[in-house]
Design an enzyme around this catalytic site. Structure first.
Site: not given
Ligand code: AP5
Ligand code: ZN
Length: 217
Positions: A13, A94, A130, A163, A174
């Site tokens: 994402k 979410r 990452r 992170r 997660r």
């Molecule tokens: P990347 O694109 O960074 O992954 P992502 O989908 O953004 O994953 P996240 O870990 O950021 O999502 P998340 O939902 O767990 O975390 P968030 O910050 O939202 O890609 C990952 C890696 O793979 C990178 O190194 C990239 O280079 C590589 N990659 C990407 N695409 C690739 C491909 N096609 N092929 C190969 N490699 C690839 O949330 C964190 C925390 O915040 C949550 O756990 C929760 O506690 C809280 N939170 C956030 N939003 C909410 C909400 N709405 N409600 C409640 N709590 C929330």
């Molecule tokens: Zn992300």
């Protein structure tokens, strides 16, 4: 355009968002990034968020922050002038409650929900490899998208960080939160007929092409 990006941790994402954002002139609102920035800056919201995070063990056990807190953040952020043309919501809604509350508060119709569908088994390698430049949000991967110099941002030369929640153990919870609480959100929007399926296990450029196809349809 009004877009929602939904998918498990590491599904891409945050990698696709800047590309979509530039191509369609949208604002990018990532609740995870916003929460981390608020906590780091110790803003009133960050202090409140940290309380909630500590309560649920946030970064360490990988649970979700309360719906009200996150809906509040998004509601405020969407008022920005840059969001009036359209937005990308990355990591929000979410839970089904967040989806309903957004509709109530914003009354804004969502055009498309991009579902980053991917097998759980692929995600551990993506998450544990990452590296991030915290200020810009630029994301690297030791194997799939390595920086020119290990541990250093290509553009600024500043150090990269990992992170706190990017460990194999925290990923498990997660993922559990994703399957239990976020998958119902996909069903919620499927019933409205606006979900586009992506093959998120493909290389980044191929995922970008799928996104472009979905958005021009
Ligand atoms: P990347 O694109 O960074 O992954 P992502 O989908 O953004 O994953 P996240 O870990 O950021 O999502 P998340 O939902 O767990 O975390 P968030 O910050 O939202 O890609 C990952 C890696 O793979 C990178 O190194 C990239 O280079 C590589 N990659 C990407 N695409 C690739 C491909 N096609 N092929 C190969 N490699 C690839 O949330 C964190 C925390 O915040 C949550 O756990 C929760 O506690 C809280 N939170 C956030 N939003 C909410 C909400 N709405 N409600 C409640 N709590 C929330
Ligand atoms: Zn992300």
């Amino acid at each position: 355009k009004r877009l929602i990006l939904v998918g498990p941790p590491g599904s891409g994402k945050g990698t696709q968002s800047p590309i979509i954002k530039d191509e369609y002139c949208l604002c990018h609102l990532a609740t995870g990034d916003m929460l981390r920035a608020a906590v780091a800056a110790k803003t009133p919201l960050g202090i409140k968020a940290k309380e909630a995070m500590d309560k649920v063990g946030f970064f360490y056990i990988g649970e979700l922050v309360s719906d009200d807190l996150v809906v509040g953040i998004i509601d405020e952020a969407m008022k920005k002038p840059s969001c009036q043309k359209g937005f990308i919501l990355d990591g929000f809604p979410r839970t089904e409650v967040q989806a309903q509350k957004m509709l109530e508060k914003q009354g804004k119709k969502v055009d498309k929900v991009l579902n980053f569908a991917i097998d759980d088994a692929v995600l551990e390698e993506r998450i544990t490899g990452r590296w991030i430049h915290p200020l810009s949000g630029r994301t690297y991967h030791t194997k799939f998208a390595p920086p020119k110099v290990p541990g250093v941002d290509d553009v600024t030369g500043e150090p990269l960080i990992q992170r706190k929640d990017d460990t194999a153990a925290v990923l498990k919870s997660r993922l559990e939160a994703f399957h239990k609480q976020t998958e119902p959100v996909i069903d919620y929007y499927s019933k409205k007929g606006i979900v586009a399926q992506l093959h998120a296990e493909k290389p980044p450029q191929e995922v970008t092409s799928e996104v472009q196809k979905a958005l021009s349809a």
